[in-house]
Design a protein around this motif. Structure first.
Motif, PDB file in Angstrom:
ATOM      1  N   UNK A  37      26.686  37.706  37.898  1.00  0.00           N
ATOM      2  CA  UNK A  37      26.055  38.161  36.650  1.00  0.00           C
ATOM      3  C   UNK A  37      25.859  39.676  36.622  1.00  0.00           C
ATOM      4  N   UNK A  38      25.621  40.270  37.792  1.00  0.00           N
ATOM      5  CA  UNK A  38      25.344  41.706  37.863  1.00  0.00           C
ATOM      6  C   UNK A  38      26.610  42.561  37.885  1.00  0.00           C
ATOM      7  N   UNK A  39      27.769  41.938  37.966  1.00  0.00           N
ATOM      8  CA  UNK A  39      29.019  42.692  38.055  1.00  0.00           C
ATOM      9  C   UNK A  39      29.336  43.384  36.736  1.00  0.00           C
ATOM     10  N   UNK A  40      30.046  44.504  36.823  1.00  0.00           N
ATOM     11  CA  UNK A  40      30.571  45.166  35.633  1.00  0.00           C
ATOM     12  C   UNK A  40      31.847  44.474  35.153  1.00  0.00           C
ATOM     13  N   UNK A  41      32.654  44.004  36.089  1.00  0.00           N
ATOM     14  CA  UNK A  41      33.900  43.283  35.789  1.00  0.00           C
ATOM     15  C   UNK A  41      33.981  42.092  36.729  1.00  0.00           C
ATOM     16  N   UNK A 184      49.989  46.340  38.258  1.00  0.00           N
ATOM     17  CA  UNK A 184      48.947  47.295  38.653  1.00  0.00           C
ATOM     18  C   UNK A 184      48.363  47.981  37.424  1.00  0.00           C
ATOM     19  N   UNK A 185      49.222  48.319  36.460  1.00  0.00           N
ATOM     20  CA  UNK A 185      48.748  48.975  35.237  1.00  0.00           C
ATOM     21  C   UNK A 185      47.873  48.027  34.411  1.00  0.00           C
ATOM     22  N   UNK A 186      48.222  46.743  34.396  1.00  0.00           N
ATOM     23  CA  UNK A 186      47.412  45.755  33.671  1.00  0.00           C
ATOM     24  C   UNK A 186      46.040  45.612  34.333  1.00  0.00           C
ATOM     25  N   UNK A 187      46.002  45.544  35.661  1.00  0.00           N
ATOM     26  CA  UNK A 187      44.714  45.484  36.358  1.00  0.00           C
ATOM     27  C   UNK A 187      43.892  46.744  36.074  1.00  0.00           C
ATOM     28  N   UNK A 188      44.555  47.892  36.087  1.00  0.00           N
ATOM     29  CA  UNK A 188      43.861  49.143  35.805  1.00  0.00           C
ATOM     30  C   UNK A 188      43.292  49.125  34.389  1.00  0.00           C
ATOM     31  N   UNK A 189      44.073  48.627  33.427  1.00  0.00           N
ATOM     32  CA  UNK A 189      43.566  48.531  32.059  1.00  0.00           C
ATOM     33  C   UNK A 189      42.351  47.618  31.986  1.00  0.00           C
ATOM     34  N   UNK A 190      42.389  46.514  32.729  1.00  0.00           N
ATOM     35  CA  UNK A 190      41.229  45.617  32.723  1.00  0.00           C
ATOM     36  C   UNK A 190      39.992  46.338  33.248  1.00  0.00           C
ATOM     37  N   UNK A 191      40.149  47.065  34.339  1.00  0.00           N
ATOM     38  CA  UNK A 191      39.003  47.740  34.941  1.00  0.00           C
ATOM     39  C   UNK A 191      38.508  48.894  34.051  1.00  0.00           C
ATOM     40  N   UNK A 192      39.422  49.653  33.485  1.00  0.00           N
ATOM     41  CA  UNK A 192      39.036  50.903  32.836  1.00  0.00           C
ATOM     42  C   UNK A 192      38.892  50.814  31.319  1.00  0.00           C
ATOM     43  N   UNK A 193      39.534  49.826  30.671  1.00  0.00           N
ATOM     44  CA  UNK A 193      39.597  49.850  29.217  1.00  0.00           C
ATOM     45  C   UNK A 193      38.934  48.666  28.523  1.00  0.00           C
ATOM     46  N   UNK A 194      38.717  47.564  29.231  1.00  0.00           N
ATOM     47  CA  UNK A 194      38.146  46.388  28.553  1.00  0.00           C
ATOM     48  C   UNK A 194      36.630  46.416  28.610  1.00  0.00           C
TER      49      UNK A 194
END
Length: 194
Positions: A37-41, A184-194
């Motif tokens: 619950x405390x996670x950002x992603x 890798x770019x999709x994972x990066x988008x998940x972390x940085x853009x969603x």
């Protein structure tokens, strides 16, 4: 930023963790409801069979926690399928996040589909700056048909959902952690853009 990979005994956890580390992110493995619950992603992986994986989620109470999460959640492979209403694999009720039932490829094609395939009709920030027709890596015998939550498509004798998205929830049928620079770019988008 705190990234939690849900550890429920049915995941390709280390390969995801290594893929995130290559991008410069640390991820915590956890089955603790409080920590999740405390996670950002949150990343919800899955490898194996749907009914036994759902049983593990139910026994730990994660089946009620995951649909209530408010931060971005990424389901991968079986993780995405378990986020759907139902799977023909083991006649399994899913988490009901995506309003679609998972079905088995028919007898006209070799199953499981193993290897590289292209994705198209890309939508949402998950696929920002990803060109159409890029190759991603898949291993699956079941799929989510095209539906209102489809955010990427692929073709294996028919068009199906290569990725799903709804509100703060995303799912990829493919393995971004095994899909080279595109993944890798999709994972990066998940972390940085969603």
């Amino acid at each position: 930023m705190k990234i939690v990979i849900i550890d429920y005994g049915a995941g390709n956890i280390q390969s995801i963790r290594f893929a995130l580390a290559r991008l410069g992110y640390d991820a915590v493995l956890s089955h603790s409801a409080e920590e999740i619950r405390q996670a950002d992603k949150v990343i919800f992986p899955g490898v194996g069979e749907a009914s036994s994986a759902m049983q593990k989620l139910r026994s730990s109470g994660l089946d009620s926690l995951i649909p209530d999460l408010k931060q971005p959640v990424l389901g991968i492979c079986l993780g995405m399928q378990l986020m759907c209403n139902f799977s023909e694999e083991g006649n399994t009720d899913g988490l009901g996040i995506f309003d679609v039932n998972v079905v088995r490829f028919n007898g006209n094609v070799k199953v499981p589909q193993i290897g590289w395939n292209q994705i198209s009709s890309l939508k949402t920030e998950l696929f920002r700056d990803i060109p159409e027709q890029q190759y991603i890596y898949l291993v699956h015998s079941y799929y989510a048909p095209l539906c209102q939550d489809t955010i990427a498509e692929s073709d294996y004798s028919l068009r199906y959902s290569a990725a799903l998205g709804k509100d703060n929830f995303y799912g990829t049928q493919f393995h971004p952690e095994k899909s080279s620079t595109v993944g890798a770019e999709i994972l990066k988008n998940f972390i940085e853009r969603t």
